[in-house]
Write a protein that holds these residues in place. Sequence first.
Motif, PDB file in Angstrom:
ATOM      1  N   UNK A  62       0.976  -1.263  -0.194  1.00  0.00           N
ATOM      2  CA  UNK A  62      -0.065   0.445   0.162  1.00  0.00           C
ATOM      3  C   UNK A  62       0.853   1.230   0.267  1.00  0.00           C
ATOM      4  N   UNK A  63       0.815   2.035  -1.195  1.00  0.00           N
ATOM      5  CA  UNK A  63       1.595   3.118  -1.038  1.00  0.00           C
ATOM      6  C   UNK A  63       1.096   4.132   0.013  1.00  0.00           C
ATOM      7  N   UNK A  64       1.231   5.678   0.227  1.00  0.00           N
ATOM      8  CA  UNK A  64       0.946   6.338   1.392  1.00  0.00           C
ATOM      9  C   UNK A  64      -0.377   6.778   1.045  1.00  0.00           C
ATOM     10  N   UNK A  65      -1.290   7.145   2.094  1.00  0.00           N
ATOM     11  CA  UNK A  65      -2.769   7.784   1.870  1.00  0.00           C
ATOM     12  C   UNK A  65      -3.011   9.116   1.532  1.00  0.00           C
ATOM     13  N   UNK A  66      -3.172   8.866   0.917  1.00  0.00           N
ATOM     14  CA  UNK A  66      -2.951  11.121   0.843  1.00  0.00           C
ATOM     15  C   UNK A  66      -4.301  11.793   0.678  1.00  0.00           C
ATOM     16  N   UNK A  67      -4.335  12.571   1.799  1.00  0.00           N
ATOM     17  CA  UNK A  67      -5.880  13.533   1.682  1.00  0.00           C
ATOM     18  C   UNK A  67      -6.061  14.924   1.051  1.00  0.00           C
ATOM     19  N   UNK A  68      -6.656  15.477   0.537  1.00  0.00           N
ATOM     20  CA  UNK A  68      -6.837  16.638   0.269  1.00  0.00           C
ATOM     21  C   UNK A  68      -7.697  17.600   1.147  1.00  0.00           C
ATOM     22  N   UNK A 107      -7.500  23.901  -0.584  1.00  0.00           N
ATOM     23  CA  UNK A 107      -6.533  24.917  -1.193  1.00  0.00           C
ATOM     24  C   UNK A 107      -5.596  23.169  -1.907  1.00  0.00           C
ATOM     25  N   UNK A 108      -5.369  22.521  -1.806  1.00  0.00           N
ATOM     26  CA  UNK A 108      -4.071  21.193  -2.268  1.00  0.00           C
ATOM     27  C   UNK A 108      -4.918  20.269  -3.125  1.00  0.00           C
ATOM     28  N   UNK A 109      -6.146  20.083  -3.153  1.00  0.00           N
ATOM     29  CA  UNK A 109      -7.238  19.992  -4.743  1.00  0.00           C
ATOM     30  C   UNK A 109      -6.193  19.841  -5.899  1.00  0.00           C
ATOM     31  N   UNK A 110      -5.840  18.726  -6.757  1.00  0.00           N
ATOM     32  CA  UNK A 110      -5.417  18.455  -7.840  1.00  0.00           C
ATOM     33  C   UNK A 110      -6.594  19.299  -9.098  1.00  0.00           C
ATOM     34  N   UNK A 111      -7.153  20.735 -10.271  1.00  0.00           N
ATOM     35  CA  UNK A 111      -7.391  20.678 -10.809  1.00  0.00           C
ATOM     36  C   UNK A 111      -8.262  19.385 -11.488  1.00  0.00           C
ATOM     37  N   UNK A 112      -7.563  19.246 -12.567  1.00  0.00           N
ATOM     38  CA  UNK A 112      -7.813  17.605 -13.118  1.00  0.00           C
ATOM     39  C   UNK A 112      -8.571  16.026 -12.609  1.00  0.00           C
ATOM     40  N   UNK A 114     -10.399  12.720 -10.691  1.00  0.00           N
ATOM     41  CA  UNK A 114     -11.222  11.930 -11.011  1.00  0.00           C
ATOM     42  C   UNK A 114     -11.450  12.392  -9.200  1.00  0.00           C
ATOM     43  N   UNK A 115     -13.155  12.842  -9.526  1.00  0.00           N
ATOM     44  CA  UNK A 115     -13.175  12.696  -7.692  1.00  0.00           C
ATOM     45  C   UNK A 115     -13.444  11.477  -7.018  1.00  0.00           C
ATOM     46  N   UNK A 116     -14.229  10.298  -7.433  1.00  0.00           N
ATOM     47  CA  UNK A 116     -13.898   9.188  -6.588  1.00  0.00           C
ATOM     48  C   UNK A 116     -12.452   9.032  -5.457  1.00  0.00           C
ATOM     49  N   UNK A 117     -11.492   9.430  -7.056  1.00  0.00           N
ATOM     50  CA  UNK A 117     -10.434   8.942  -5.809  1.00  0.00           C
ATOM     51  C   UNK A 117      -9.621   9.868  -5.362  1.00  0.00           C
ATOM     52  N   UNK A 118     -10.161  10.778  -4.843  1.00  0.00           N
ATOM     53  CA  UNK A 118      -9.560  11.545  -4.262  1.00  0.00           C
ATOM     54  C   UNK A 118     -10.891  12.459  -2.437  1.00  0.00           C
ATOM     55  N   UNK A 119     -10.072  12.417  -1.792  1.00  0.00           N
ATOM     56  CA  UNK A 119     -11.381  12.142  -0.278  1.00  0.00           C
ATOM     57  C   UNK A 119     -10.345  14.074  -0.012  1.00  0.00           C
ATOM     58  N   UNK A 120     -11.416  15.041   0.328  1.00  0.00           N
ATOM     59  CA  UNK A 120     -11.862  16.383   0.422  1.00  0.00           C
ATOM     60  C   UNK A 120     -11.698  16.054   1.691  1.00  0.00           C
ATOM     61  N   UNK A 121     -10.704  16.827   2.563  1.00  0.00           N
ATOM     62  CA  UNK A 121     -11.023  16.674   4.292  1.00  0.00           C
ATOM     63  C   UNK A 121     -11.822  18.131   4.004  1.00  0.00           C
ATOM     64  N   UNK A 122     -11.731  19.070   3.541  1.00  0.00           N
ATOM     65  CA  UNK A 122     -12.827  20.456   4.077  1.00  0.00           C
ATOM     66  C   UNK A 122     -14.488  20.328   3.179  1.00  0.00           C
ATOM     67  N   UNK A 123     -14.320  19.542   2.085  1.00  0.00           N
ATOM     68  CA  UNK A 123     -15.670  19.015   2.218  1.00  0.00           C
ATOM     69  C   UNK A 123     -16.358  18.388   3.322  1.00  0.00           C
ATOM     70  N   UNK A 124     -15.568  17.182   3.575  1.00  0.00           N
ATOM     71  CA  UNK A 124     -16.191  16.390   4.790  1.00  0.00           C
ATOM     72  C   UNK A 124     -16.481  17.881   5.386  1.00  0.00           C
ATOM     73  N   UNK A 125     -15.606  18.742   6.065  1.00  0.00           N
ATOM     74  CA  UNK A 125     -15.771  19.311   7.401  1.00  0.00           C
ATOM     75  C   UNK A 125     -17.572  19.936   7.051  1.00  0.00           C
TER      76      UNK A 125
END
Lengths: 107, 502
Positions: free
Chosen positions: B330-336, B339-344, B346-357
Amino acid sequence: KVAVEVLDHLERLALVDFRDTEGIERLQNAIQFADQLHEVNTDGVEPMDSVLEDRCLYLREDDVTEGNCTKELLKNAREKVEEYFVAPPGNIPLPKLEEQEIVLQGS
Amino acid sequence: AARGCGGVGVWRRAWQRRPGLAVPCRGQQAAACNARGGAVPAGKSGLAPWVPVVGLEIHAQISSNSKLFSGSQVQFAAPPNSLVSFFDASLPGTLPVLNRRCVEAAVMTGLALNCSINKKSLFDRKHYFYADLPAGYQITQQRVPIAVNGSLSYSLRIDDKMRQMVTKTVRIKQIQLEQDSGKSLHDDKRSQTLVDLNRAGVGLMEVVMEPDMCCGEEATAAVRELQLILQTLGSSQAVMAEGQLRVDANVSVHHPGEPYGVRTEVKNINSLRFLAKAVDYEIQRQIEELESGGTILNETRAFDSRLGCTIPMRDKEGKQDYRFMPEPNLPPLILYDAKSLPSNVNHQQVVNIDWIHQRLPDLPSVKRAKLVEQYGILPEHSLTLLNEDGLTEFFENVIKQTQMKPKKVIGWIIKDLLSYLKQHSIAVKESPVSSFLLADLLNLLENREISPTAAKQVLAELWKGEGKTPLEIVKEKKLELVNDQKELEEICQTVIDGHENE
């Protein structure tokens, strides 16, 4: 060079049997070989723990896609009781190194 | 000095306030930690006070459809080994695949507990041999967990009579994602263990609480609050009886000003009640042991709920060497975050801390404050309302259907309804008296058609659940208040006449 207690400890942890002097010597040589790593200066360098570290960790959707294969899983079990795997009552403690030699001599 | 307990002076004061606890008996409330000051009665010597220190490791099963690293289902009480994939059984050639929902649950929980979320966290292997751990290791997050350095606030009643509450805080060291193990059923008769792997691989959040607590009461209050938070978030259903919330307590004692004592770990605690008992027993056991000149071993003990004591656990002798190593698959788990969210991406592959907050629901503390403000009830009342499953809803339903003021209604809810339910071990949703019936009764009272005493009598009748309405019972038992002056005079006259002969 490697203490008896350490050998004992290693055998329990890894369930590897070093058994004879040759095995123990091989272990000591392996440790000496690996010790060469200490010669490299790693001050200020972050350890790398995987060649995958730059890869993206794939996230799976929370869907049920597996399971329901009890029969297949139990096919490999030597003993089973009503779809349960069977294991000994607890971890069977390994005899100490000295005791092991006695057992070996006896067999 | 231990956190969560006051200074030495406060101990002495608090200790003097409750002299009756001078020599606590085994089997009764073993350690009287006066949470208001953190005092523990000294033993027979009566001279040097003891400071108990309690830390907790809590494992909460993540509420998700599938497991942490595989697609098999998460479900309680299914046929043995029916919810097991090849990966869960640790068959060669299988690999872990991380479940996104589990990551979100951990982030939600971390945010609710005021933690810093690590944008990069790592997975490790923790090795030990046991029949219900088929791989011989557990995948966990030992080095860099997903969340660290949080806090949990909880309330305690200072004094039953004074009805005052105090707020305490316990620091959260970290929250980590890890796998659950399978279940072992010990068959002592046939000297074997039966293994069911349905639970193997289910996602867990391990919440580590720093040793900021000092007794069973504090530990229980903290766990209860955590339970409410998890249930509000939906990250775990946290039902202890179903093993969705497991608590291990780390207990030690020391004299004020001295270093912490040797700690023991207490396991096998299956309910909040037992948690308080186990912790208090262990504190008392350690105090007695040390006062009689003994020592405390750094061991793991199991709580025996039948005997109400802790006993050393077998199979845990000697220090375990878990040989922690990074999980190579397992590679490191990266959360976004925003600010750090990359532009283009796949949203399914990204966990956005602010969105959850932004989407966190009202936490229990916020809900309680709102109840106090909206209805003018005491904080203590709102604590009780939230602590009982369904009680807040019941209370609000009664309010909607009655003219009686909430401040008065709450008395009926807590003193009459809840005490009855508790006495008979009935849950709110099983109450034979519905909110409709209670509101009906309270209306009769509010309209002065019956007296408070009569109301209590009617309520006693309603508990029987015979389907009668309050009005029917009042008429049946002739409990109506008499308001006619003439009638009252006649009654009084009759009574006086009846006593004339004396």
